[in-house]
Write an enzyme that holds these catalytic residues in place. Sequence first.
Site, short mmCIF file in Angstrom:
data_model
loop_
_atom_site.label_atom_id
_atom_site.label_comp_id
_atom_site.label_asym_id
_atom_site.label_seq_id
_atom_site.Cartn_x
_atom_site.Cartn_y
_atom_site.Cartn_z
N HIS A 1 31.67 26.56 18.69
CA HIS A 1 32.97 26.88 18.10
C HIS A 1 33.91 25.69 18.20
O HIS A 1 33.72 24.80 19.03
CB HIS A 1 33.59 28.10 18.81
CG HIS A 1 34.02 27.82 20.21
ND1 HIS A 1 33.15 27.90 21.28
CD2 HIS A 1 35.21 27.43 20.72
CE1 HIS A 1 33.79 27.59 22.38
NE2 HIS A 1 35.05 27.29 22.08
N HIS B 1 37.18 19.03 17.70
CA HIS B 1 35.88 18.75 18.30
C HIS B 1 35.20 20.06 18.66
O HIS B 1 35.84 21.11 18.66
CB HIS B 1 36.07 17.94 19.60
CG HIS B 1 36.77 18.75 20.65
ND1 HIS B 1 38.14 18.88 20.69
CD2 HIS B 1 36.29 19.52 21.67
CE1 HIS B 1 38.47 19.68 21.68
NE2 HIS B 1 37.37 20.10 22.30
P1 ATP Z 1 45.46 22.22 27.54
O1 ATP Z 1 44.57 22.72 28.64
O2 ATP Z 1 46.40 21.14 27.96
O3 ATP Z 1 46.13 23.31 26.76
P2 ATP Z 1 43.04 21.74 26.08
O4 ATP Z 1 42.55 23.04 26.60
O5 ATP Z 1 42.91 21.46 24.62
O6 ATP Z 1 44.57 21.48 26.43
P3 ATP Z 1 41.40 20.59 28.07
O7 ATP Z 1 41.82 21.72 28.95
O8 ATP Z 1 41.37 19.22 28.63
O9 ATP Z 1 42.35 20.53 26.81
O10 ATP Z 1 39.99 20.95 27.47
C1 ATP Z 1 39.21 20.06 26.70
C2 ATP Z 1 38.18 20.85 25.93
O11 ATP Z 1 37.34 21.58 26.84
C3 ATP Z 1 38.75 21.92 25.00
O12 ATP Z 1 37.88 22.07 23.89
C4 ATP Z 1 38.72 23.18 25.83
O13 ATP Z 1 38.62 24.34 25.02
C5 ATP Z 1 37.45 22.97 26.62
N1 ATP Z 1 37.56 23.64 27.92
C6 ATP Z 1 38.60 23.56 28.78
N2 ATP Z 1 38.38 24.27 29.90
C7 ATP Z 1 37.14 24.81 29.75
C8 ATP Z 1 36.33 25.64 30.57
N3 ATP Z 1 36.71 26.07 31.76
N4 ATP Z 1 35.12 26.00 30.09
C9 ATP Z 1 34.70 25.58 28.88
N5 ATP Z 1 35.41 24.79 28.07
C10 ATP Z 1 36.63 24.41 28.49
#
Ligand code: ATP
Length: 165
Positions: A118, A37
Site C-alpha cells: 500500500h 513510496h
Molecule cells: P510522521 O510519523 O511524522 O507523521 P510518517 O509516518 O510519514 O510521518 P515515518 O513515521 O518516519 O513517517 O514513517 C516512514 C514510513 O514508514 C511511512 O510509510 C510509514 O507509514 C511507515 N511506518 C511508520 N511506522 C511504522 C510501523 N510501526 N510499522 C510499519 N510501517 C511504519
Amino acid sequence: MRLFFALPCPPAVAARVIAWRKEQGVDGRLIPAANLHMTLAFLGEVPVERLETLTALGDELQLEPCTVVLDRVERWHQGLISVIASETPVPLASFIKELNQGLMGLGFSIDRRPFVPHMTAARKSRQRPLDFPSLEWPVERFALFVSENIEGGVQYRALKEWLAR
Ligand code: ATP
Ligand code: MG
C-alpha cells in the site's frame, strides 16, 4: 536515524495518484509527490553505525522486476488514505521474506503483520474517496530511506537505491 526500506514511487505513478487525488477532492495532509513510496520494512530509530550492515544487506538481496497493481482505496486510522494492491506479486513477496529474514538475522525486529502492499496518499482526510482506477506500478528499484524532519513536515531521502534484477 529513522530508517525504512521502500519502493520509491515511479514518477508516472505519482502523477496519476496526484491527478486522482485532485479529481476526488481528497482533503487533509496530502503527501507531497517526492514523498510517495511503498514501505517494505520499517526499522525505526537506528544508530548510524548500523547503516553499513543495512546497505550490505541491500547489496545481497535480489528483487526481481515485477508489477504491482494498485486497485483499491481505503481510509484507515486517523483519516489515512491508503491506495492498496489486493495482490502481492510473487517476486515482491519473496523479496519481503528475504528482507525480513535478513533484518532478523541482524537483530532488527520486524512487523509481524502480513505485508499488504500500500501507499499512503493523504493523512487526516475526512472522507474515503469513492473509487480508485486500477494502476500499474512497475517495480524497478528499492531503496533504504531516511525519514527526516524538515520545516513544515517530513522528508524521505534515499540513502541507497538498488535496481531490480
Ligand atoms: P510522521 O510519523 O511524522 O507523521 P510518517 O509516518 O510519514 O510521518 P515515518 O513515521 O518516519 O513517517 O514513517 C516512514 C514510513 O514508514 C511511512 O510509510 C510509514 O507509514 C511507515 N511506518 C511508520 N511506522 C511504522 C510501523 N510501526 N510499522 C510499519 N510501517 C511504519
Ligand atoms: Mg509515522
